[in-house]
Design an enzyme around this catalytic site. Sequence first.
Site, mmCIF file in Angstrom:
data_model
loop_
_atom_site.group_PDB
_atom_site.id
_atom_site.type_symbol
_atom_site.label_atom_id
_atom_site.label_comp_id
_atom_site.label_asym_id
_atom_site.label_seq_id
_atom_site.Cartn_x
_atom_site.Cartn_y
_atom_site.Cartn_z
ATOM 1 C CG HIS A 1 -2.004 -1.038 1.101
ATOM 2 N ND1 HIS A 1 -3.266 -0.742 0.647
ATOM 3 C CD2 HIS A 1 -1.997 -2.376 1.326
ATOM 4 C CE1 HIS A 1 -3.990 -1.837 0.614
ATOM 5 N NE2 HIS A 1 -3.248 -2.853 1.027
ATOM 6 C CG ASP B 1 -0.007 9.124 0.856
ATOM 7 O OD1 ASP B 1 -0.106 7.936 1.194
ATOM 8 O OD2 ASP B 1 -0.670 10.039 1.383
#
Length: 461
Positions: A156, A364
């Site tokens: 992720h 991110d």
Amino acid sequence: MSGRLVIVSNRVAPPQEGYSAAGGLAVGIFDALNKAGGLWFGWSGEVGAEAGAVKLDVRGNITYATTALSRKDYDQYYRGFSNATLWPAFHYRHDLARYDRQEYAGYLRVNDWLARRLIPLLRPNDLIWAHDYHLIPFAAALRNAGSPHPMGFFLHIPFPATEILRTIPPHAALIEALCQYDVLGFQTRTDLQAFTDYIGRRAPGTVNRSGVVHAHGRTLKAAVYPIGVYPEAIAEAAQRYAKRRPVTSLRAYLQHRKLIISVDRLDYSKGLIERFLAFERLLQNAPELHGNVTFVQIAPPTRTDVQAYQRIRHTLEGEAGRINGRFAQLNWTPIRYLNRKYERNVLMALFRAAHIGYVTPLRDGMNLVAKEYVAAQDPNDPGVLVLSQFAGAADELTDALLVNPFDLAQMTDALQTALSMPLEQRQARYRAMMQPLHSKNLSVWLNSFLQDLQRAAALRA
Ligand code: GDG
């Protein structure tokens, strides 16, 4: 789907929290399991004496299998190697990363321990899908414990460039362990490229154009599966919750004022300090905005027992106080900084009420908030997304105002542009951004990963 789906993640979303409280990822996993039926295995979130027993909780189609961690395991595996070594380094903050051999040993030990607890719950045709950096060695551990099952892994968070990865002392062992999976999923092409570079230069091995990896005596598949959201459900929730209490009281306070909103776990990777400073510059450069714009930062604290998180919290409190002290008026507070959680649907309604979604992480994996913000907008009067180029979401949301969060002046300019953007331009950008949100929604992410995992299963058979 042939074969039962077994999801393994560090934390299992507790069934009693229900669908609406869960974050985007938990909702997606819940959906996949609920449709096909399956098992969700991982840590219960509890630390302490009862560590060891696996608790089973069957709800409809889903069996939740959770276990507590001992204090030592929690300290070494979770707080230590996962969150004080891997997380910072994978987010390019190796300056914040520490390495401790004992913690790494604990990380491997807990992966082994979890694998041995999962083995008795497995059936012959199960497909195993592990999630995120806590579980890099989990496939290797399961295989050592005798599991022949097909196994996939989705990362992720970003996969760092080789030279950053090499700052983690056991990098070679970690990547060798990663190659025990059959399918490796990354959020963006940049992440896959970084993995490919590492394999080519360091493993050694090869990754061909179709993502077939040959390394460490194994053949596996590596590909990009950008995680998405369910845009219709978000739009619906945003409308439905517009008349609920915290949303209406914020609207009442705002009146003519424009709202800038940010929602992040309180994490140094999210770029909160830079974001506060760029907002301060905006107020400094544009006195006409005083009293006319409010910045709401919702930042629920996480990992509060990791030192770097305590420091960022402290710094942000200081900055919010300083900036408010400098500009506030008796009837106007420029920054509303809230260290608390809100119900998911309330957040979606707040996104809809905001003129700017201010999403500026320093790094991110994807950033679901950026996607949620866009999906929550009113198509007739949409707000503007100001988005960091270092969020995975920037690859798809190219019609956001893309910024480099290390360039404060550029962020200030983007805020100013967003505040004065004409309606037609806002609508055009919104429409353009909704296209990838639909075409790469959360079920596309789930299905494409699971399809590749099934193909891998067929090859193993
Ligand atoms: C990791 C990667 C990747 C936030 N505050 C509250 C709340 N949230 C929800 C958001 C969003 C989710 O949590 C956060 O997701 P992000 O993607 O923004 O960030 P991470 O938590 O760092 O997630 C990231 C993601 O995994 C998925 O692959 O995108 O890059 O770091 O859904 O809305 N939800 C509720 N209350 C809050 O106060 N209910």
